[in-house]
Design a protein around this motif. Structure first.
Motif, PDB file in Angstrom:
ATOM      1  N   LEU A 336       0.851  -1.190   0.000  1.00  0.00           N
ATOM      2  CA  LEU A 336       0.000   0.000   0.000  1.00  0.00           C
ATOM      3  C   LEU A 336       0.884   1.236   0.000  1.00  0.00           C
ATOM      4  O   LEU A 336       2.034   1.176   0.421  1.00  0.00           O
ATOM      5  CB  LEU A 336      -0.908   0.017   1.239  1.00  0.00           C
ATOM      6  CG  LEU A 336      -1.967  -1.075   1.379  1.00  0.00           C
ATOM      7  CD1 LEU A 336      -2.632  -0.994   2.754  1.00  0.00           C
ATOM      8  CD2 LEU A 336      -3.007  -0.985   0.277  1.00  0.00           C
ATOM      9  N   ASP A 340      -2.265   5.654   2.347  1.00  0.00           N
ATOM     10  CA  ASP A 340      -3.531   4.966   2.125  1.00  0.00           C
ATOM     11  C   ASP A 340      -4.190   4.718   3.484  1.00  0.00           C
ATOM     12  O   ASP A 340      -3.511   4.343   4.458  1.00  0.00           O
ATOM     13  CB  ASP A 340      -3.322   3.626   1.423  1.00  0.00           C
ATOM     14  CG  ASP A 340      -3.035   3.778  -0.064  1.00  0.00           C
ATOM     15  OD1 ASP A 340      -3.249   4.885  -0.603  1.00  0.00           O
ATOM     16  OD2 ASP A 340      -2.598   2.792  -0.684  1.00  0.00           O
ATOM     17  N   TYR A 341      -5.496   4.878   3.530  1.00  0.00           N
ATOM     18  CA  TYR A 341      -6.213   4.625   4.777  1.00  0.00           C
ATOM     19  C   TYR A 341      -6.491   3.130   4.956  1.00  0.00           C
ATOM     20  O   TYR A 341      -6.843   2.427   4.000  1.00  0.00           O
ATOM     21  CB  TYR A 341      -7.548   5.374   4.801  1.00  0.00           C
ATOM     22  CG  TYR A 341      -7.433   6.831   5.148  1.00  0.00           C
ATOM     23  CD1 TYR A 341      -7.048   7.233   6.424  1.00  0.00           C
ATOM     24  CD2 TYR A 341      -7.726   7.815   4.206  1.00  0.00           C
ATOM     25  CE1 TYR A 341      -6.956   8.578   6.748  1.00  0.00           C
ATOM     26  CE2 TYR A 341      -7.639   9.164   4.519  1.00  0.00           C
ATOM     27  CZ  TYR A 341      -7.254   9.530   5.801  1.00  0.00           C
ATOM     28  OH  TYR A 341      -7.160  10.867   6.127  1.00  0.00           O
ATOM     29  N   PRO A 355      -7.630  -2.353   3.950  1.00  0.00           N
ATOM     30  CA  PRO A 355      -7.609  -1.102   3.183  1.00  0.00           C
ATOM     31  C   PRO A 355      -9.030  -0.589   3.003  1.00  0.00           C
ATOM     32  O   PRO A 355      -9.950  -1.366   2.703  1.00  0.00           O
ATOM     33  CB  PRO A 355      -7.000  -1.524   1.841  1.00  0.00           C
ATOM     34  CG  PRO A 355      -6.266  -2.804   2.128  1.00  0.00           C
ATOM     35  CD  PRO A 355      -7.037  -3.484   3.208  1.00  0.00           C
ATOM     36  N   THR A 357     -10.227   0.952   0.652  1.00  0.00           N
ATOM     37  CA  THR A 357     -10.680   0.725  -0.728  1.00  0.00           C
ATOM     38  C   THR A 357     -11.358  -0.625  -0.893  1.00  0.00           C
ATOM     39  O   THR A 357     -12.146  -0.816  -1.825  1.00  0.00           O
ATOM     40  CB  THR A 357      -9.500   0.824  -1.700  1.00  0.00           C
ATOM     41  OG1 THR A 357      -8.447  -0.053  -1.266  1.00  0.00           O
ATOM     42  CG2 THR A 357      -8.960   2.251  -1.783  1.00  0.00           C
ATOM     43  N   GLU A 360     -15.138  -0.561  -1.183  1.00  0.00           N
ATOM     44  CA  GLU A 360     -15.798  -0.081  -2.392  1.00  0.00           C
ATOM     45  C   GLU A 360     -16.481  -1.233  -3.124  1.00  0.00           C
ATOM     46  O   GLU A 360     -17.588  -1.075  -3.651  1.00  0.00           O
ATOM     47  CB  GLU A 360     -14.780   0.601  -3.306  1.00  0.00           C
ATOM     48  CG  GLU A 360     -14.186   1.876  -2.714  1.00  0.00           C
ATOM     49  CD  GLU A 360     -13.056   2.442  -3.546  1.00  0.00           C
ATOM     50  OE1 GLU A 360     -12.667   1.784  -4.556  1.00  0.00           O
ATOM     51  OE2 GLU A 360     -12.550   3.533  -3.214  1.00  0.00           O
ATOM     52  N   ALA A 380     -15.924   3.465   2.114  1.00  0.00           N
ATOM     53  CA  ALA A 380     -14.623   4.091   1.888  1.00  0.00           C
ATOM     54  C   ALA A 380     -14.745   5.594   1.687  1.00  0.00           C
ATOM     55  O   ALA A 380     -13.857   6.357   2.071  1.00  0.00           O
ATOM     56  CB  ALA A 380     -13.944   3.451   0.673  1.00  0.00           C
ATOM     57  N   GLN A 381     -15.857   6.051   1.094  1.00  0.00           N
ATOM     58  CA  GLN A 381     -16.019   7.459   0.772  1.00  0.00           C
ATOM     59  C   GLN A 381     -16.054   8.321   2.025  1.00  0.00           C
ATOM     60  O   GLN A 381     -15.462   9.402   2.072  1.00  0.00           O
ATOM     61  CB  GLN A 381     -17.310   7.660  -0.031  1.00  0.00           C
ATOM     62  CG  GLN A 381     -17.493   9.066  -0.574  1.00  0.00           C
ATOM     63  CD  GLN A 381     -16.485   9.407  -1.668  1.00  0.00           C
ATOM     64  OE1 GLN A 381     -16.021   8.520  -2.383  1.00  0.00           O
ATOM     65  NE2 GLN A 381     -16.159  10.687  -1.807  1.00  0.00           N
ATOM     66  N   ARG A 383     -15.029   7.182   5.065  1.00  0.00           N
ATOM     67  CA  ARG A 383     -14.046   6.656   6.011  1.00  0.00           C
ATOM     68  C   ARG A 383     -14.727   5.951   7.199  1.00  0.00           C
ATOM     69  O   ARG A 383     -14.196   5.896   8.306  1.00  0.00           O
ATOM     70  CB  ARG A 383     -13.139   7.767   6.511  1.00  0.00           C
ATOM     71  CG  ARG A 383     -11.654   7.455   6.436  1.00  0.00           C
ATOM     72  CD  ARG A 383     -10.818   8.585   7.011  1.00  0.00           C
ATOM     73  NE  ARG A 383     -10.914   9.818   6.261  1.00  0.00           N
ATOM     74  CZ  ARG A 383     -10.509  10.998   6.710  1.00  0.00           C
ATOM     75  NH1 ARG A 383      -9.991  11.106   7.912  1.00  0.00           N
ATOM     76  NH2 ARG A 383     -10.640  12.072   5.958  1.00  0.00           N
TER      77      ARG A 383
END
Length: 452
Positions: A336, A340-341, A355, A357, A360, A380-381, A383
């Protein structure tokens, strides 16, 4: 005669030498200071003595000099001679130092660092017993660095003023909040305010807690502060010091330094206490979503007692938008990127990161961490991730329409509830940047999507 040459000449005469440095008698603190403030000739002479001694224990001092005095060519050359590597600036030198924990500093290093910190703020000295006992610390003293703020200069919010949601007209629907519910007490703490304070000390639902928000590593972690065997809950502040680009907090009772990421004291009177603060669940989500789910929530007031620009998107805007770190830290970027969150969970028997992501494609993920089975519901958008113990159950859908055994399940901050009265409890976890999770847990943690 320059002070450095006086020290060196005295050392040489003490053992009957003149052309070779008498290393045992040399004042290496004076050498370090001469490399910082001396003329070019004095710097070069000091560097020659350090390099000729051919001992890596002076590397930490040279790394520190790269921070204090900049990437001076003499210091760069001395570092290359002792490390065998080109380290063009302080960031590269710090990463080298982190990668080489076997290097122990020369005794003069501790005095040099405390001298440097004392010139910034003498209150830093209150955090360290002198002489420094490296063996008693749980992190490397040489990896602690100044973060740019004075001691306790980032003001925590102690029992801050909360207001009803319907009068919080300053809030935008898109503002992110840390949402907390404990024993029916529902609170929202906007990130646009907490970014300026990085800490609150509070009692929520009868439970003493502290939210430690490290803006640099993207992690807001809610800790219980009442520890068995101690008379009063710990009250925390921000020290102004960092470790691997992560804030070091301190407790006001003993002035021990604590690792914000692990909830453990790492230096000072409590370093060997074995304390690890319990993590409580908290949720990052939008104000609109939190208020819709919790219409009777209270929210942090703008009346904090401090003057700051609490407008949306102001605090740390450039840092949050950048892929770069503000302070150096080693990161495994083969899996990653450093910022990256991820959402991470630590339990007895293991740790794991997901992750953001991943959510999503899969808003609901059935997985395990250590010996625990877990279901994660994420967006993900915004968090937003919540994790629950699933006890062998399998779920699908999303946070609005969660489907499990027997049909529709409902999601709350404390548990998910089944159609027949089933109750699966919330598990504590938190969001952070990958570099912080990897830097503190590394091989101890699994990563979702990677074969274990």
């Amino acid at each position: 005669m320059p002070r450095f040459l006086t020290h060196l000449l005295g050392a040489a005469l003490a053992v009957g030498l003149f052309l070779r440095p008498a290393f045992a008698e040399t004042d290496f603190l004076a050498l370090s200071k001469d490399m910082l403030i001396g003329t070019d000739a004095v710097r070069s002479a000091a560097a020659e003595v350090i390099v000729a001694r051919d001992n890596p224990d002076m590397i930490p001092s040279l790394v520190l000099l790269m921070r204090i005095g900049g990437s001076h060519v003499v210091t760069q050359r001395a570092l290359k001679a002792l490390t065998g590597q080109d380290l063009p600036d302080w960031r590269a030198a710090m990463r080298y130092q982190e990668a080489n924990p076997q290097i122990e500093p020369h005794p003069s290093y501790y005095d040099l660092k405390l001298w440097y910190w004392g010139g910034i703020d003498r209150d830093f000295h209150a955090l360290f017993e002198t002489p420094i006992d490296r063996a008693s610390m749980r992190i490397r003293f040489e990896e602690i660095t100044w973060g740019g703020a004075l001691f306790d200069d980032i003001p925590p919010l102690d029992t801050p003023k909360m207001i009803p949601a319907d009068v919080a007209d300053y809030m935008l629907d898109s503002d992110l909040v840390f949402g907390v519910e404990i024993n029916g007490d529902v609170r929202a703490y906007p990130l646009r305010i907490m970014g300026w304070h990085e800490m609150f000390n509070e009692v929520i639902g009868g439970v003493p807690v502290a939210l430690a928000y490290c803006t640099l590593c993207g992690a807001g972690i809610l800790f219980e502060t009442d520890v068995e065997g101690y008379e009063a809950p710990f009250v925390f502040g921000s020290s102004g010091l960092l470790y691997r680009s992560n804030k070091l907090m301190f407790d006001r009772q003993t002035k021990s330094l604590w690792n914000q990421f692990t909830g453990e004291p790492v230096s000072g009177p409590l370093a060997q206490s074995g304390i690890r603060l319990k993590i409580r669940p908290t949720t990052i989500t939008t104000w609109a979503d939190w208020r819709a789910a919790h219409p009777h929530t209270k929210v942090l007031s703008l009346d904090t007692g401090h003057i700051r620009n609490y407008d949306s998107g102001v605090v740390y805007a450039e840092y949050f938008a950048s892929p770069d770190l503000m302070f150096p830290a080693l990161t495994d970027e083969t899996r990653l990127r450093q910022k990256d969150y991820v959402y991470g969970i630590r339990v007895a028997g293991g740790a794991k990161a997901w992750p953001l992501t991943a959510f999503e494609a899969e808003p609901v993920i059935n997985d395990h961490v250590g010996l625990s089975e877990v279901v994660l519901i994420g967006d993900a958008q915004t968090r937003t991730v919540r994790a629950y113990a699933r006890d062998g159950q399998v779920f699908s859908g999303d946070a609005i329409n969660l489907v499990g055994p027997g049909g529709a399940w409902s999601l709350t901050e404390e548990a998910i509830l089944g159609p027949k009265g089933e109750r699966l409890p919330r598990m504590p976890g938190h969001v952070s940047y990958w570099f912080a999770w990897d830097g503190y847990l590394g091989a101890e943690s699994a990563l979702y999507g990677v074969v274990e």
